[in-house]
Write a protein that holds these residues in place. Sequence first.
Motif, mmCIF file in Angstrom:
data_model
loop_
_atom_site.group_PDB
_atom_site.id
_atom_site.type_symbol
_atom_site.label_atom_id
_atom_site.label_comp_id
_atom_site.label_asym_id
_atom_site.label_seq_id
_atom_site.Cartn_x
_atom_site.Cartn_y
_atom_site.Cartn_z
ATOM 1 N N PRO A 134 40.394 -41.045 -16.176
ATOM 2 C CA PRO A 134 41.830 -40.777 -16.342
ATOM 3 C C PRO A 134 42.178 -39.925 -17.550
ATOM 4 C CG PRO A 134 41.308 -43.074 -16.847
ATOM 5 C CD PRO A 134 40.096 -42.486 -16.207
ATOM 6 N N GLN A 135 41.495 -40.132 -18.687
ATOM 7 C CA GLN A 135 41.831 -39.341 -19.869
ATOM 8 C C GLN A 135 41.538 -37.853 -19.643
ATOM 9 O OE1 GLN A 135 40.088 -42.414 -20.374
ATOM 10 N NE2 GLN A 135 42.026 -43.407 -20.890
ATOM 11 N N ILE A 136 40.431 -37.556 -18.965
ATOM 12 C CA ILE A 136 40.100 -36.159 -18.646
ATOM 13 C C ILE A 136 41.148 -35.581 -17.695
ATOM 14 C CG2 ILE A 136 38.393 -34.609 -17.624
ATOM 15 C CD1 ILE A 136 37.551 -35.806 -20.306
ATOM 16 N N PHE A 148 44.302 -36.444 -17.505
ATOM 17 C CA PHE A 148 45.524 -36.160 -18.257
ATOM 18 C C PHE A 148 45.369 -34.934 -19.149
ATOM 19 C CE2 PHE A 148 46.548 -40.771 -17.513
ATOM 20 C CZ PHE A 148 47.700 -40.539 -16.768
ATOM 21 N N CYS A 149 44.174 -34.729 -19.702
ATOM 22 C CA CYS A 149 43.931 -33.522 -20.500
ATOM 23 C C CYS A 149 44.154 -32.268 -19.664
ATOM 24 C CB CYS A 149 42.503 -33.521 -21.047
ATOM 25 S SG CYS A 149 42.219 -34.664 -22.407
ATOM 26 N N LYS A 150 43.663 -32.273 -18.443
ATOM 27 C CA LYS A 150 43.808 -31.105 -17.569
ATOM 28 C C LYS A 150 45.268 -30.875 -17.191
ATOM 29 C CE LYS A 150 39.117 -31.402 -15.695
ATOM 30 N NZ LYS A 150 38.284 -31.669 -14.504
ATOM 31 N N VAL A 151 45.989 -31.957 -16.938
ATOM 32 C CA VAL A 151 47.414 -31.825 -16.626
ATOM 33 C C VAL A 151 48.168 -31.250 -17.817
ATOM 34 C CG1 VAL A 151 49.519 -33.113 -16.087
ATOM 35 C CG2 VAL A 151 47.395 -33.669 -14.901
ATOM 36 N N LEU A 152 47.867 -31.753 -19.013
ATOM 37 C CA LEU A 152 48.528 -31.260 -20.221
ATOM 38 C C LEU A 152 48.203 -29.799 -20.473
ATOM 39 C CD1 LEU A 152 47.992 -34.329 -22.572
ATOM 40 C CD2 LEU A 152 50.195 -33.475 -21.745
ATOM 41 N N ASP A 153 46.943 -29.421 -20.281
ATOM 42 C CA ASP A 153 46.558 -28.029 -20.525
ATOM 43 C C ASP A 153 47.299 -27.085 -19.580
ATOM 44 O OD1 ASP A 153 44.757 -26.092 -21.915
ATOM 45 O OD2 ASP A 153 44.023 -25.772 -19.878
ATOM 46 N N SER A 154 47.421 -27.478 -18.309
ATOM 47 C CA SER A 154 48.180 -26.652 -17.355
ATOM 48 C C SER A 154 49.648 -26.564 -17.766
ATOM 49 C CB SER A 154 48.068 -27.239 -15.950
ATOM 50 O OG SER A 154 46.744 -27.187 -15.479
ATOM 51 N N ALA A 155 50.220 -27.694 -18.216
ATOM 52 C CA ALA A 155 51.635 -27.722 -18.582
ATOM 53 C C ALA A 155 51.929 -26.894 -19.824
ATOM 54 C CB ALA A 155 52.082 -29.164 -18.811
ATOM 55 N N LEU A 156 50.931 -26.699 -20.678
ATOM 56 C CA LEU A 156 51.124 -25.980 -21.939
ATOM 57 C C LEU A 156 50.828 -24.484 -21.832
ATOM 58 C CD1 LEU A 156 49.739 -28.682 -24.361
ATOM 59 C CD2 LEU A 156 52.012 -27.656 -24.486
ATOM 60 N N LYS A 157 50.628 -24.003 -20.630
ATOM 61 C CA LYS A 157 50.481 -22.559 -20.440
ATOM 62 C C LYS A 157 51.860 -21.906 -20.414
ATOM 63 C CE LYS A 157 46.050 -22.935 -18.053
ATOM 64 N NZ LYS A 157 45.307 -22.704 -19.298
ATOM 65 N N ILE A 158 51.920 -20.643 -20.777
ATOM 66 C CA ILE A 158 53.211 -19.976 -20.939
ATOM 67 C C ILE A 158 53.922 -19.758 -19.606
ATOM 68 C CG2 ILE A 158 54.358 -17.874 -21.738
ATOM 69 C CD1 ILE A 158 53.367 -19.601 -23.988
ATOM 70 N N ASP A 159 53.259 -19.116 -18.660
ATOM 71 C CA ASP A 159 53.924 -18.700 -17.421
ATOM 72 C C ASP A 159 53.599 -19.648 -16.272
ATOM 73 O OD1 ASP A 159 55.039 -16.420 -18.651
ATOM 74 O OD2 ASP A 159 53.151 -15.346 -18.426
ATOM 75 N N VAL A 160 54.130 -20.873 -16.357
ATOM 76 C CA VAL A 160 53.932 -21.833 -15.275
ATOM 77 C C VAL A 160 55.291 -22.269 -14.742
ATOM 78 C CG1 VAL A 160 51.688 -22.672 -16.037
ATOM 79 C CG2 VAL A 160 53.750 -23.740 -16.953
ATOM 80 N N ASP A 185 47.038 -44.746 -24.083
ATOM 81 C CA ASP A 185 45.747 -44.144 -24.429
ATOM 82 C C ASP A 185 45.883 -42.721 -24.966
ATOM 83 O OD1 ASP A 185 46.579 -42.998 -22.072
ATOM 84 O OD2 ASP A 185 44.734 -43.366 -20.956
ATOM 85 N N ILE A 186 47.014 -42.414 -25.619
ATOM 86 C CA ILE A 186 47.208 -41.054 -26.113
ATOM 87 C C ILE A 186 46.139 -40.684 -27.139
ATOM 88 C CG2 ILE A 186 48.807 -41.646 -27.989
ATOM 89 C CD1 ILE A 186 48.996 -38.573 -25.663
ATOM 90 N N LYS A 187 45.655 -41.662 -27.904
ATOM 91 C CA LYS A 187 44.622 -41.384 -28.905
ATOM 92 C C LYS A 187 43.348 -40.873 -28.237
ATOM 93 C CE LYS A 187 42.692 -43.473 -33.096
ATOM 94 N NZ LYS A 187 42.670 -44.701 -33.931
ATOM 95 N N GLU A 188 42.945 -41.526 -27.150
ATOM 96 C CA GLU A 188 41.753 -41.105 -26.412
ATOM 97 C C GLU A 188 41.983 -39.760 -25.726
ATOM 98 O OE1 GLU A 188 41.713 -45.484 -26.925
ATOM 99 O OE2 GLU A 188 43.203 -44.057 -26.218
ATOM 100 N N ILE A 189 43.183 -39.557 -25.200
ATOM 101 C CA ILE A 189 43.507 -38.281 -24.561
ATOM 102 C C ILE A 189 43.424 -37.149 -25.583
ATOM 103 C CG2 ILE A 189 45.384 -36.946 -23.493
ATOM 104 C CD1 ILE A 189 46.263 -39.611 -22.155
ATOM 105 N N MET A 190 43.938 -37.387 -26.773
ATOM 106 C CA MET A 190 43.886 -36.371 -27.831
ATOM 107 C C MET A 190 42.444 -36.013 -28.191
ATOM 108 S SD MET A 190 46.933 -37.693 -30.338
ATOM 109 C CE MET A 190 46.430 -36.621 -31.674
ATOM 110 N N ALA A 191 41.585 -37.016 -28.296
ATOM 111 C CA ALA A 191 40.180 -36.755 -28.634
ATOM 112 C C ALA A 191 39.510 -35.934 -27.546
ATOM 113 C CB ALA A 191 39.447 -38.081 -28.841
ATOM 114 N N ASP A 192 39.751 -36.296 -26.289
ATOM 115 C CA ASP A 192 39.147 -35.548 -25.185
ATOM 116 C C ASP A 192 39.716 -34.137 -25.093
ATOM 117 O OD1 ASP A 192 37.368 -37.494 -24.309
ATOM 118 O OD2 ASP A 192 38.834 -38.451 -23.007
#
Length: 315
Positions: A239-241, A243-255, A274-281
């Motif tokens: 799950p943490q991985i 969420f990392c992928k979802v966040l990375d997509s959301a933080l792109k400029i032209d989405v 689990d934001i701490k674990e998400i941040m580390a990943d």
Amino acid sequence: MELNQELEALTQALSGHGVEENALVTTLGKWDPLEREAFRKKTPNLFIEDKERHFQRWDDHYARLLKHEFVRFKNTVMLWSMHPWERDARLVKEAIKKGKASYGVLVEIACTRSSEELLGARKAYHSLFDHSIEEDVASHIHGIERKLLVALVSAYRYEGPKIKNEHAKSEAKIIYDVIKNAHKKPINEDDEVIRILATRSKPHLKALYNHYKDISGKNLDEDLDDIRFKEAVQCLCTPQIYFCKVLDSALKIDVDKNTKKALGRVIVTRADIDIKEIMADYNNLYGVTLPHKIQEIAKGNYKDFLLNLIARGSN
């Protein structure tokens, strides 16, 4: 500050992922009509020149997007203030209403919440909408996705640590065979795979995930072509991985706005979990810290609120 610098600052303030309210107040708020006209003429991405009638009008598409940016902070605060059951119930309702592009939110909620949390969301949904989640998913979602989604939102999994390793290994082989023979029968039509994903405990599925890699040489989600099955496996097993992928997509400029919206949703729903674990990943995957990326991309009160949630959740 010279006019050109002010124009650049204001354009950046309106560039998405929130709005830099202070820049609007200190710059746009003091401009006279000629300065505002210069802004319109020098930002063709925001305004369209009507050459016949000699004026500049907002680009309709961008104006609609900007309205969403202005309310993004408000919506995030509203989500944060809600009881988690109500929050998930409303997110489910919105995902069903928006259609296929938002069905991943249903998978996310069904597969990353505990059994009690998912049951609580179902109770809140009853209270808010006088329907059940299962009923609305079954009646509003059609086609190949419905069977899996109904099964996932109906789940009440065993939460204990005990697993039967031989069963996990056997079921990894079952899924491997189904994927290998997908040309004969698509995985979304296989009741046995749906049963496994919708009923087995998360420790069991994580053991299955490891056995699958021993059999295939690849991770299970890498071998899956169906997006909903891929999302379900990621949410259940890593799950943490996910969420990392979802966040990375959301933080792109032209989405698109739905992809952007995931930034607030994930930060709000995981800040106490689990934001701490998400941040580390996230740092391991992308070589940058999540707060730094948000600081770089997001704007105004929206940015500050997200950073505050991350800071409190990572202590």
